[in-house]
Design an enzyme around this catalytic site. Structure first.
Site, PDB file in Angstrom:
ATOM      1  N   ASP A  30       0.812  -1.220   0.000  1.00  0.00           N
ATOM      2  CA  ASP A  30       0.000   0.000   0.000  1.00  0.00           C
ATOM      3  C   ASP A  30       0.848   1.274   0.000  1.00  0.00           C
ATOM      4  OD1 ASP A  30       0.906  -0.507   2.581  1.00  0.00           O
ATOM      5  OD2 ASP A  30      -1.073  -0.715   3.471  1.00  0.00           O
ATOM      6  N   ASN A  61      -7.559  -3.122  14.696  1.00  0.00           N
ATOM      7  CA  ASN A  61      -8.947  -3.443  14.341  1.00  0.00           C
ATOM      8  C   ASN A  61      -9.010  -4.623  13.367  1.00  0.00           C
ATOM      9  OD1 ASN A  61      -7.993  -2.371  11.993  1.00  0.00           O
ATOM     10  ND2 ASN A  61      -9.408  -0.635  11.908  1.00  0.00           N
ATOM     11  N   GLU A  70      -9.783  -1.908   5.701  1.00  0.00           N
ATOM     12  CA  GLU A  70     -10.355  -1.651   7.018  1.00  0.00           C
ATOM     13  C   GLU A  70     -11.634  -2.483   7.194  1.00  0.00           C
ATOM     14  OE1 GLU A  70      -8.928   0.134   9.276  1.00  0.00           O
ATOM     15  OE2 GLU A  70      -7.478   1.301   8.126  1.00  0.00           O
TER      16      GLU A  70
HETATM   17  C1  F6R Z   1       1.459  -1.607   6.298  1.00  0.00           C
HETATM   18  C2  F6R Z   1       0.084  -2.026   6.412  1.00  0.00           C
HETATM   19  C3  F6R Z   1      -0.690  -2.053   7.704  1.00  0.00           C
HETATM   20  C4  F6R Z   1       0.123  -2.462   8.932  1.00  0.00           C
HETATM   21  C5  F6R Z   1      -0.746  -2.437  10.183  1.00  0.00           C
HETATM   22  C6  F6R Z   1       0.069  -2.720  11.441  1.00  0.00           C
HETATM   23  O1  F6R Z   1       1.915  -1.684   4.962  1.00  0.00           O
HETATM   24  O2  F6R Z   1      -0.438  -2.335   5.418  1.00  0.00           O
HETATM   25  O3  F6R Z   1      -1.787  -2.918   7.547  1.00  0.00           O
HETATM   26  O4  F6R Z   1       0.663  -3.726   8.731  1.00  0.00           O
HETATM   27  O5  F6R Z   1      -1.361  -1.186  10.332  1.00  0.00           O
HETATM   28  O6  F6R Z   1       0.958  -1.672  11.644  1.00  0.00           O
HETATM   29  P1  F6R Z   1       2.053  -1.706  12.778  1.00  0.00           P
HETATM   30  O7  F6R Z   1       3.025  -2.759  12.395  1.00  0.00           O
HETATM   31  O8  F6R Z   1       2.679  -0.328  12.736  1.00  0.00           O
HETATM   32  O9  F6R Z   1       1.360  -1.998  14.052  1.00  0.00           O
END
Ligand code: F6R
Length: 244
Positions: free
Chosen positions: A68, A137, A144
């Site tokens: 992403d 979440n 999401e």
């Molecule tokens: C990152 C991504 C997100 C993260 C998720 C967890 O490319 O796509 O889905 O993997 O938000 O983030 P952290 O590791 O910062 O807790």
């Protein structure tokens, strides 16, 4: 196959995840690695760089596809995922820059960029292994919680809570991007192997709901229960909601 590696802490989680990625590269030097940003994989990337420095790993034939990117953020913005990947991995290994792929957040036509990216991942034959983090979440990529699983690479409007959570990284809330491009759940599910990493108590509910609860788009990561080859590498704190 669903395999869980329970590690003592973040360092052990990082080493174990790096071991699995290394195995993939050693077994198939021209593999396609699906990569993630966020704080969780930083230790994994650091470990890979260490092993590269020691001469144990060679990325010269590897291709990467990231999950992403924010929309409207330039490559040299230190909050862009492009920047993150270069800072944490690409600048330190011998991957061919032209074999690294992150959605282009500065594209003139985001819909066309989504279609291009989806086509690209398909043309590459999809990911041999997709590294994922998990949101509190239950999100994966920027998918999401919602009413249905979005299949292909698409544009997402960031939720108020995500904007709120991310504003600490920007000069002001107004600077936080409002949209992002993300691989869809369908794009992620095409990967031949999923490696998902989680650390810390604040991920415990998400890990429990994703892997031990019902499959529902309100917990996007729960779709991974339908994938034939998933490895979860998580520390004790992240697994604290799950019985042994
Ligand atoms: C990152 C991504 C997100 C993260 C998720 C967890 O490319 O796509 O889905 O993997 O938000 O983030 P952290 O590791 O910062 O807790």
């Amino acid at each position: 196959m669903f395999r869980v590696y329970r590690t003592k802490n973040y360092e052990e989680m990082s080493r174990q995840a790096a071991n699995i990625i290394s195995a993939q590269i050693i077994l198939k030097p021209d593999c396609v690695l699906g990569l993630a940003t966020g704080s969780t994989p930083i230790g994994t990337y650091k470990q890979l760089v260490e092993w590269y420095d020691k001469g144990d790993l060679d990325f010269k034939e590897v291709t990467t596809v990231n999950l992403d990117e924010y929309l409207g953020i330039a490559h040299d913005n230190d909050q862009s995922y492009y920047y993150f990947m270069h800072e944490n991995l690409f600048n330190h290994i011998n991957v061919d820059e032209s074999h690294t792929n992150v959605p282009n957040g500065m594209c003139a036509d985001p819909e066309a960029e989504c279609a291009r990216y989806e086509r690209l991942v398909r043309t590459l034959g999809y990911q041999d292994i997709q590294l994922l983090g998990i949101g509190r979440n239950g999100h994966i990529g920027f998918n999401e919680p919602c009413d249905s699983f979005p299949a292909a690479t698409h544009i997402v409007n960031l939720t108020k809570s995500t904007i709120e959570a991310n504003k600490r990284f920007f000069a002001s809330e107004a600077d936080v991007p409002r949209q992002a491009i993300t691989m869809g759940v369908g794009t992620i599910m095409q990967a031949r192997q999923i490696l998902i990493v989680a650390s810390g108590k604040d991920k415990a509910d998400a890990v429990r709901d994703a892997f031990y609860g019902p499959i529902t788009p309100t917990v996007p990561a729960s779709v991974l229960q339908l994938h034939p080859n998933v490895t979860l590498v998580a520390d004790e704190a992240a697994l604290s909601g799950v019985q042994d």
